[in-house]
Design a protein around this motif. Structure first.
Motif, PDB file in Angstrom:
ATOM      1  N   ASP A   1       0.802  -1.225   0.000  1.00  0.00           N
ATOM      2  CA  ASP A   1       0.000   0.000   0.000  1.00  0.00           C
ATOM      3  C   ASP A   1       0.835   1.275   0.000  1.00  0.00           C
ATOM      4  O   ASP A   1       0.292   2.366  -0.188  1.00  0.00           O
ATOM      5  CB  ASP A   1      -0.923   0.010   1.233  1.00  0.00           C
ATOM      6  CG  ASP A   1      -1.884  -1.174   1.234  1.00  0.00           C
ATOM      7  OD1 ASP A   1      -2.421  -1.494   0.171  1.00  0.00           O
ATOM      8  OD2 ASP A   1      -2.066  -1.781   2.314  1.00  0.00           O
ATOM      9  N   GLY A   2       2.120   1.161   0.240  1.00  0.00           N
ATOM     10  CA  GLY A   2       2.960   2.342   0.248  1.00  0.00           C
ATOM     11  C   GLY A   2       3.279   2.833  -1.155  1.00  0.00           C
ATOM     12  O   GLY A   2       3.092   2.123  -2.154  1.00  0.00           O
ATOM     13  N   ALA A   3       3.757   4.071  -1.242  1.00  0.00           N
ATOM     14  CA  ALA A   3       4.091   4.676  -2.536  1.00  0.00           C
ATOM     15  C   ALA A   3       5.598   4.733  -2.699  1.00  0.00           C
ATOM     16  O   ALA A   3       6.291   5.358  -1.894  1.00  0.00           O
ATOM     17  CB  ALA A   3       3.495   6.077  -2.623  1.00  0.00           C
TER      18      ALA A   3
ATOM     19  N   HIS B   1      10.794  -1.740  -7.112  1.00  0.00           N
ATOM     20  CA  HIS B   1       9.675  -1.731  -8.053  1.00  0.00           C
ATOM     21  C   HIS B   1       9.433  -3.125  -8.623  1.00  0.00           C
ATOM     22  O   HIS B   1       8.278  -3.560  -8.766  1.00  0.00           O
ATOM     23  CB  HIS B   1       9.942  -0.720  -9.177  1.00  0.00           C
ATOM     24  CG  HIS B   1       9.516   0.674  -8.850  1.00  0.00           C
ATOM     25  ND1 HIS B   1       8.262   1.166  -9.129  1.00  0.00           N
ATOM     26  CD2 HIS B   1      10.188   1.686  -8.243  1.00  0.00           C
ATOM     27  CE1 HIS B   1       8.158   2.422  -8.729  1.00  0.00           C
ATOM     28  NE2 HIS B   1       9.333   2.764  -8.191  1.00  0.00           N
TER      29      HIS B   1
ATOM     30  N   ARG C   1       7.809  -5.348  -5.933  1.00  0.00           N
ATOM     31  CA  ARG C   1       6.368  -5.090  -5.787  1.00  0.00           C
ATOM     32  C   ARG C   1       5.587  -5.681  -6.950  1.00  0.00           C
ATOM     33  O   ARG C   1       4.531  -6.289  -6.740  1.00  0.00           O
ATOM     34  CB  ARG C   1       6.108  -3.589  -5.683  1.00  0.00           C
ATOM     35  CG  ARG C   1       4.648  -3.251  -5.399  1.00  0.00           C
ATOM     36  CD  ARG C   1       4.444  -1.783  -5.125  1.00  0.00           C
ATOM     37  NE  ARG C   1       4.738  -0.965  -6.304  1.00  0.00           N
ATOM     38  CZ  ARG C   1       4.623   0.358  -6.315  1.00  0.00           C
ATOM     39  NH1 ARG C   1       4.259   1.000  -5.207  1.00  0.00           N
ATOM     40  NH2 ARG C   1       4.916   1.042  -7.404  1.00  0.00           N
TER      41      ARG C   1
END
Length: 309
Positions: free
Chosen positions: A148-150, A265, A268
């Motif tokens: 959920d983090g950016a 990246h 994820r």
């Protein structure tokens, strides 16, 4: 209730799973599995005199100790004693028995200075001090929510820089060994480390069952590996960065940040939901990079030292 301390058996699944379970309960920020424990036990360099121990009550593993000499240091006669007890089974004497067995093993192999990582909580610190250890430096564990983090957006590499995967070096990992050796030597620590044995590095790092060459990222400058971010995964949803660094000749150009962002990246995108890492509290540059990514401190360990004899 009798506590028995004995060696971890690499061919006993219950031992390995019990060890991993205790480690996860006591220190959930490091990735460990039964397979990784068996690999460490059978592949670590013989000069380490590695001897993992378990404390058992009624057939259940309630405590663990990772015990070995610091064979990669140029300073002789140093050993490591890292003891963790299941939080549900403290005050049974397991920790004290593990410490005694560990110290006897290391002293028999010539160790005169012992190092131990201790979770920064009053009871743990009091236990270490009771056994003659004194506090030294400290380190943070950090966690990043990948689900959920950016993450910072991906940036295109500057001219002359190329991003590659660790797996691209499968045919010849030696350039990554050399980069790992140079960056590890400059890590803040109270124990100097020198990687000089390529074959040992292959066994203990490159072929480790948790190591992910596919998610490891390497920044090349004019075709030469200049920075990297190496990672491990637990076979589930947890990802951990075990080393991020830049060769001395290329520092100050943001290459480590570039490589780590690329790896995060891709992790994820592969479905990993949690990212962990660790930094010495004196490593300001790396702590700043991890804060930029969104990592938050989730625990702290204190390094304790004891002089023998």
């Amino acid at each position: 209730m009798t506590v028995i301390v004995r060696d971890l058996r690499p061919d006993a699944r219950a031992d390995l799973e019990g060890f991993a379970r205790v480690r996860h309960r006591a220190l959930p920020y490091l990735l460990v599995t039964a397979e990784s424990l068996a690999h460490d036990l059978t592949r670590m360099h013989p000069d380490a005199h590695y001897r993992p121990l378990i404390a058992v009550v009624d057939g259940e593993v309630i405590g663990t100790a990772q015990v070995h000499l610091t064979h990669e240091s140029p300073v002789p006669d140093q050993g490591n004693v890292n003891v963790y007890v299941d939080p549900r089974h403290t005050r049974l004497g397991a920790g004290a028995l593990l410490v005694r067995a560990a110290e006897e093993h290391l002293a028999a192999h010539g160790a005169r200075r012992l190092f131990a990582w201790v979770v920064d909580e009053p009871g743990n610190r009091a236990f270490a001090e009771l056994h003659g250890y004194r506090a030294s430096r400290s380190a943070h564990f950090l966690r990043l929510d990948l689900a959920d983090g950016a993450l910072p957006p991906l940036a295109s590499p500057p001219p002359g820089v190329e991003l590659r995967r660790g797996s691209d070096f499968a045919a010849d990992p030696r350039p990554l060994f050399e980069l790992d050796a140079e960056t590890t030597a400059d890590e803040p620590s109270d124990v100097d480390t020198e990687f000089s044995d390529y074959e040992a590095w292959l066994e203990e790092t490159w072929r480790h069952p948790l190591f992910s060459p596919e998610l490891t990222s390497v920044a090349l400058v004019d075709g030469r590996p200049a920075a990297f971010s190496a990672c491990r995964t637990d076979g589930g949803t947890r990802y951990g960065t075990v080393m991020t660094g830049t060769a001395r000749a290329f520092r100050g150009r943001g290459l480590a940040k570039l490589a780590k962002n690329d790896s995060l990246h891709r992790a994820r995108a592969a479905g990993f939901t949690e990212a962990f890492t660790g930094n010495d509290t004196g490593n300001g540059p790396m702590l700043a990079i991890n804060k930029w990514f969104g990592y938050e401190v989730c625990a702290t360990e204190v390094r304790y030292v004891r002089e023998l004899g």
